[in-house]
Design an enzyme around this catalytic site. Structure first.
Site, PDB file in Angstrom:
ATOM      1  N   TYR A  16       0.842  -1.320   0.192  1.00  0.00           N
ATOM      2  CA  TYR A  16      -0.153   0.108  -0.089  1.00  0.00           C
ATOM      3  C   TYR A  16       0.889   1.335   0.145  1.00  0.00           C
ATOM      4  O   TYR A  16       2.043   1.134   0.430  1.00  0.00           O
ATOM      5  CB  TYR A  16      -0.971   0.016   1.370  1.00  0.00           C
ATOM      6  CG  TYR A  16      -2.257   0.747   0.939  1.00  0.00           C
ATOM      7  CD1 TYR A  16      -3.197   0.214   0.070  1.00  0.00           C
ATOM      8  CD2 TYR A  16      -2.650   1.767   1.905  1.00  0.00           C
ATOM      9  CE1 TYR A  16      -4.467   0.945  -0.352  1.00  0.00           C
ATOM     10  CE2 TYR A  16      -4.001   2.496   1.581  1.00  0.00           C
ATOM     11  CZ  TYR A  16      -4.787   1.724   0.705  1.00  0.00           C
ATOM     12  OH  TYR A  16      -5.678   2.461   0.274  1.00  0.00           O
ATOM     13  N   TRP A  33       1.076   4.081   1.718  1.00  0.00           N
ATOM     14  CA  TRP A  33       1.649   4.994   2.845  1.00  0.00           C
ATOM     15  C   TRP A  33       2.762   4.308   3.546  1.00  0.00           C
ATOM     16  O   TRP A  33       2.957   4.795   4.659  1.00  0.00           O
ATOM     17  CB  TRP A  33       0.493   5.387   3.665  1.00  0.00           C
ATOM     18  CG  TRP A  33      -0.577   5.926   3.135  1.00  0.00           C
ATOM     19  CD1 TRP A  33      -1.760   5.430   2.560  1.00  0.00           C
ATOM     20  CD2 TRP A  33      -0.722   7.457   3.040  1.00  0.00           C
ATOM     21  NE1 TRP A  33      -2.494   6.570   2.046  1.00  0.00           N
ATOM     22  CE2 TRP A  33      -1.803   7.548   2.497  1.00  0.00           C
ATOM     23  CE3 TRP A  33      -0.006   8.536   3.392  1.00  0.00           C
ATOM     24  CZ2 TRP A  33      -2.407   8.956   2.166  1.00  0.00           C
ATOM     25  CZ3 TRP A  33      -0.405   9.725   3.200  1.00  0.00           C
ATOM     26  CH2 TRP A  33      -1.535   9.973   2.513  1.00  0.00           C
TER      27      TRP A  33
END
Length: 736
Positions: free
Chosen positions: A104, A106
């Site tokens: 992902y 982040w």
């Protein structure tokens, strides 16, 4: 100047006798206090201290003990050998379509030490992997919006007028779901200056008027707040459109000039198909908003100038496309769409960059290379993929096959935080033969792995940080060295690449320092005004010059001025009020648009509370859970849930005491606090608590970490987007 760049912004590194410290960046007008706590993770008890392998996996349990097992420490080189051999075994036995590369965005603000880019490059070199598409944050709207106005406006922020135009025009700003300033603390690649608060203050000082409709008064950064039942935003929007229609406030020739599907919308609003006109009285019973207030808001919008803002949270629900579609309908009928500073905004304050008038620093990333495996899933359908190998799901007019995943390799992100129905995910997560995870701390995802690699934290490595939606680039310096036995993801994957005979292709002959300098030169090629590498390293930061007002484009402005000369990338070249694909008979969303309903309609109505799960003020998702801000936010060791005092009294729960929130999917332990700003019938439990399930005497699982996604529904928003549908979960409260 030595700087550290994070998702929460930029910090100056102070090296005093007592040890390094992060201090606010002097050029940031509104620095976040949260990111300053990063260094607390260096020696945190949850830190992963070395490579670990699950004991049951070594014994060949096939994943049965995953999440309920202990780990054996292993030399890092030996763990890399295990991972390489497992990758080769799965490729040889099942093919690359049996590998899921989970990651992902982040995981790091840095452009080089970006976990998903590093992992995906290795897997691509090794023959490819099944990938995930879209995001949990914006995955529903991103698929819908191209059907309404074209693909050019699909990305977050692309459909927004800029704050300078908003402030100059001073439209009536009607905000559905609100604008939480806490969300604007973060940006995917970091930032040098947080500007959202100052823009809202400038809008207010200029005489701007804002009204927020949401179940929680904390959603309103200024102006009036009107309580609105969660999941009924589209109903309120359509009722306002009905007012415009029956009061002859719609300029039909103007609407037909820029939009297709007006006759269908008119029939829907008048109830020709289902016998239910979408009147304010109809909406009042569902939304809790008085009919006369709905009528007044509709008239105010039609008088203009006006802007409708939609929080990203609205589209994370079953039929979450409804409010975004209904807002396009209303803004078009009100004659506001395409006007400077008016029309629609998607997520003002959702992240730091949205709405800021700036030149976007689009530049190179760590090149992942082509993926030989074409298969993908929408990111929110991970559990379904693991549960139903060989099955299919509809997605955006296509039919996707669900692969038989034998190896999950995850670097960056924590699905046991941001996915829905976590107990169901835990059961499905035991199906693959092997799960490999890179992480810095013992998140639930790391605890549900078989091989765990210890990753250096962002402040333990050098990098450059930049967001493609922002105009700052920062030289992020290593604050301290990682503990012995802990390396960067790049270093770990380089070791594994060497065992696969891919090291030269993976590193391309560059060191980590060489890669960082190389990426910066790519930014300089795109933006020659940036300083040379030596100057950049000395100053620690650079910023693009502000654009001239004429350079700041406004969505649909050129189209509105001349639809023939500037057609949209839609079938008609105009705004599609009733897109053909979206309203197809085999599309569940089609019935949802023709008969709008609350997003929690499929939930048990006997459960009295609608669950709201906003982003936390003291973390980024589950990151920095061990830092001071998050630690201070807990009470009695628990996450805090806020409810209206009447709901607490009805449940027999005293203010400030431990309580259970539960539904058939599970139960979470919280501390309940009374808050009159929360609309009766709702409970607010921010995300970010670490999922920690514990078996109870009655056989149920109780999440001691207080993660609301233990209780949220894991179903696609619709057959169109298959986005996350956390919104609309219903729960009950009782004393712990």
């Amino acid at each position: 100047m030595e700087l550290f760049a994070s998702h929460f912004g930029t910090y100056e590194i102070a090296r005093d006798a007592g040890g390094p410290e992060l201090r606010p960046f002097r050029l940031d007008p509104a620095p976040s206090e949260v990111g300053a706590g990063f260094l607390a993770l260096a020696d945190h008890p949850t830190r992963i201290r070395g490579a670990m392998v699950r004991r049951g996996w070594l014994a060949g349990d096939g994943g049965a003990g995953r999440g309920n097992d202990d780990f054996v420490a292993l030399d890092l080189e030996a763990a890399c050998g295990l991972a390489a051999r497992e990758l080769m075994r799965v490729r040889a036995t099942h093919g690359n379509r049996a590998i899921f590369g989970g990651a992902y965005g982040w995981g790091s603000a840095g452009r080089f030490h970006h976990p998903q880019s590093q992992l995906k490059k290795l897997l691509n070199l090794a023959g490819g992997f099944v990938s995930a598409r879209n995001t949990y944050s914006y995955g529903t709207a991103k698929v819908l919006i191209p059907h309404l106005v074209g693909a050019a406006y699909s990305d977050p922020g692309a459909f927004n007028p800029s704050w300078d135009r908003i402030t100059a025009t001073r439209p009536f700003l009607l905000s559905f779901g609100g604008m939480r300033l806490a969300n604007a603390q973060v940006e995917a690649g970091g930032t040098g200056a947080h500007r959202t608060r100052s823009w809202i203050e400038a809008f207010a000082a200029a005489g701007g008027e804002m009204t927020t409709l949401s179940p929680d008064g904390r959603d309103a950064p200024m102006g009036d707040h009107l309580p609105l039942n969660a999941g009924t935003d589209a109903i309120a929007l359509l009722a306002m459109a009905h007012v415009l229609l029956v009061e002859n406030r719609v300029d039909e020739p103007a609407v037909r000039r820029i939009a297709a599907g007006y006759d269908g919308i008119r029939a829907l609003l008048l109830g020709h198909g289902d016998g239910q006109p979408k009147t304010p009285a109809w909406a009042e019973a569902l939304t809790g908003l008085p009919a006369e207030r709905i009528t007044a808001l509709a008239r105010r919008l039609s008088e203009g100038p006006a802007l409708i803002n939609l929080a990203w949270s609205l589209q994370r629900a079953v039929a979450g496309e409804q409010p975004y579609w209904a807002a396009v309908v209303l803004a078009t009928l009100a004659g506001q769409i395409g006007r400077a500073g008016c029309g629609i905004a998607c997520g003002l304050s959702a992240v730091s960059s949205v709405g800021n008038p700036l030149r976007r620093l689009r530049g190179p990333a760590f090149e992942q290379g082509p993926n030989p495996v074409p298969d993908y899933i929408p990111v929110a359908r991970i559990t379904e993929m693991l549960e139903r190998p060989g099955g299919t799901i509809p997605y955006n007019g296509e039919t996707l096959s669900l692969p038989d995943i034998r190896l999950v390799w995850w670097a960056g992100g924590n699905p046991f935080h941001h996915h829905q129905d976590l107990n169901r995910l835990a059961r499905a997560w035991r199906r693959p033969e092997t799960v490999i995870v890179h992480d810095s701390v013992w998140t639930a995802t790391a605890r549900h792995a078989d091989i765990v690699f210890p990753s250096a934290l962002p402040f333990e490595r050098d990098d450059i940080a930049a967001s493609s939606r922002d105009d700052w680039i920062v030289r992020s310096s290593r604050v301290m060295a990682p503990p012995e036995g802990i390396e960067t993801d790049h270093a770990i994957l380089s070791r594994i690449a060497a065992r696969l005979g891919l090291k030269d292709a993976f590193t391309e002959g560059r060191s980590e320092a060489g890669w960082i300098a190389h990426l910066y030169e790519g930014y300089r090629t795109a933006f020659p005004e940036l300083p040379d590498w030596e100057t950049f390293c000395a100053t620690g930061h650079a910023k693009l010059a502000d654009p001239a007002p004429a350079e700041v484009t406004q969505p649909l402005e050129a189209f509105l001025s001349d639809p023939e000369a500037h057609p949209l990338a839609t079938p008609s070249g105009r705004i599609e009020l009733m897109p053909a694909l979206v309203t197809r008979p085999d599309m569940r969303l089609g019935s949802a648009l023709s008969q709008p309903r609350p997003s929690d309609l499929e939930e048990d109505p006997a459960l009295p509370l609608r669950l709201l799960s906003p982003q936390p003020e003291t973390r980024l998702h589950s990151q920095l859970d061990g830092a001071p801000a998050a630690e201070a936010s807990r009470q009695l060791g628990c996450e805090v849930a806020r409810l209206h005092p009447s709901d607490m009294a009805h449940a027999g729960v005293a203010d400030g005491t431990r309580a259970l929130l539960e539904n058939p999917r599970g139960a979470v332990l919280v501390v309940a606090r009374a808050d009159g700003r929360v609309m009766p019938g709702h409970v607010v439990l921010p995300t970010g608590g670490w999922y920690r399930p514990e078996h109870q005497p009655d056989g149920r699982l109780l999440d001691l970490g207080g993660n609301p996604n233990t209780l949220t529904r894991d179903a696609g928003a619709s057959e169109l987007s298959q986005g996350a549908s956390a919104g609309g979960a219903r729960v009950a409260l009782r004393p712990a």
